[in-house]
Design a protein around this motif. Structure first.
Motif, mmCIF file in Angstrom:
data_model
loop_
_atom_site.group_PDB
_atom_site.id
_atom_site.type_symbol
_atom_site.label_atom_id
_atom_site.label_comp_id
_atom_site.label_asym_id
_atom_site.label_seq_id
_atom_site.Cartn_x
_atom_site.Cartn_y
_atom_site.Cartn_z
ATOM 1 N N HIS A 103 41.049 42.123 32.489
ATOM 2 C CA HIS A 103 41.474 42.829 31.276
ATOM 3 C C HIS A 103 40.322 42.942 30.283
ATOM 4 O O HIS A 103 39.990 44.037 29.847
ATOM 5 N N THR A 126 53.959 43.455 31.280
ATOM 6 C CA THR A 126 52.755 42.820 31.819
ATOM 7 C C THR A 126 52.392 41.629 30.944
ATOM 8 O O THR A 126 52.453 41.717 29.718
ATOM 9 N N GLU A 168 40.163 37.469 29.757
ATOM 10 C CA GLU A 168 41.578 37.854 29.804
ATOM 11 C C GLU A 168 41.877 38.549 31.126
ATOM 12 O O GLU A 168 41.150 39.450 31.538
ATOM 13 N N ILE A 193 49.530 39.010 29.651
ATOM 14 C CA ILE A 193 48.087 38.855 29.511
ATOM 15 C C ILE A 193 47.781 37.370 29.374
ATOM 16 O O ILE A 193 48.390 36.674 28.560
ATOM 17 N N SER A 234 45.274 40.204 33.517
ATOM 18 C CA SER A 234 46.638 40.702 33.362
ATOM 19 C C SER A 234 47.465 40.394 34.603
ATOM 20 O O SER A 234 46.944 40.335 35.725
ATOM 21 N N ASP A 285 44.596 41.120 37.416
ATOM 22 C CA ASP A 285 43.521 42.088 37.215
ATOM 23 C C ASP A 285 42.699 41.714 35.992
ATOM 24 O O ASP A 285 43.192 41.063 35.066
#
Lengths: 132, 155
Positions: B39, B110, B47, B112, B49, B37
């Motif tokens: 970020h 999670t 960035e 990153i 995730s 996803d």
């Protein structure tokens, strides 16, 4: 193939042991949306995942042959993408270049219909620790 | 305007927006399956995730994420960082990627992926990045690599 458990991630992207070549496992993965990058092509990460599994399988096979129970810890990987992977079955095989007492270096190659035209190469380094 | 399935299918007049592009890439194919996803992004970085999931695990006994999903996360984040620096979408392909695994990602957390493009030439882009699970000063992995523009040029 004995001694090679397929981890959840490899299992999820469909990696299987296809056959053996000179006592070394040849891994395979079918094309599907879960491994697709740009439309119609394999994602580089999925190709890398397949080659990593092939490298681990080759190393485990070699350590098993020597009767050494080791835990493998990946240190790093270098991947070269040479051709786009298309919508077909992809194969990969690892080759142990050097496995000492503490470090192992393994090469892996991925190809599709033509074994002589690899789509990607990988070189992986592992730290070896005696299993408890 | 209906959303194209991929940036590669987008019409020429498609207005490129990074957060929208990242969200789009994260709904289809391998990125979508992984659950990548958007970020954040800046002028030369992006960035993404990667939420922890049981079927992305490499070592069942420990619950540690496999290295494959980390490579995919960093491939996508660094790929998009090139478009961030270009200011537009340029079709390209990963030439090479090196990933140093500095430590295992903490199970359940999670990850990153921070990708940065630090140099563009006409046909080659140079990228680097880190993956972390909460603290950028204690990365899980470090990556470097190159991409090549396959249709057209970056500059």
């Amino acid at each position: 193939m004995m001694g090679i458990g397929i981890p959840p991630y490899s299992d999820a992207i469909g990696v299987v042991v296809d056959h053996e070549e000179d006592g070394r496992p040849v891994m395979a993965m079918d094309f599907g949306t879960q491994v697709m990058g740009r439309p119609g092509y394999l994602h580089g990460g999925a190709i890398s995942g397949l080659m990593e599994m092939a490298a681990v399988a080759a190393l485990r096979t070699e350590l098993e042959r020597r009767g050494e129970a080791m835990r493998l810890k990946p240190v790093n990987i270098q991947v070269e993408f040479m051709r786009g992977g298309t919508e077909q079955r992809t194969f990969a095989m690892g080759q142990v270049t050097r496995a000492g007492r503490r470090v192992a270096l393994v090469n892996a190659e991925a190809w599709q219909e033509d074994r002589t035209r690899p789509i990607a190469l990988a070189q992986m380094k592992f730290l070896l620790n005696p299993a408890e | 305007m209906s959303e194209p399935k991929s940036l590669y299918d987008a019409p020429p007049d498609f207005v490129f927006d990074l957060s929208r592009g990242a969200k789009m890439m994260s709904r289809h194919g391998h990125g979508g399956w992984l659950g990548l996803d958007y970020h954040a992004h800046g002028p030369d970085w992006v960035e993404l995730s990667l939420p922890w999931r049981e079927d992305l695990v490499g070592v069942p006994e420990t619950g540690v994420l496999a290295s494959g999903p980390i490579i995919s996360l960093m491939d996508n984040a660094t790929s998009m960082s090139v478009w961030a620096l270009c200011g537009r979408f340029v079709p390209h392909a990963t030439l090479d990627l090196r990933v140093d695994y500095m430590r295992s990602a903490v199970p359940g957390k999670t990850v990153i992926g921070h990708g940065e493009c630090y140099k563009l030439t006409r046909t080659i882009s140079f990228i680097r990045g880190i993956a972390h699970d909460g603290n950028p000063d204690d990365p899980v992995a470090h990556v470097t690599g190159t991409f090549m523009a396959t249709h057209g040029t970056y500059l």
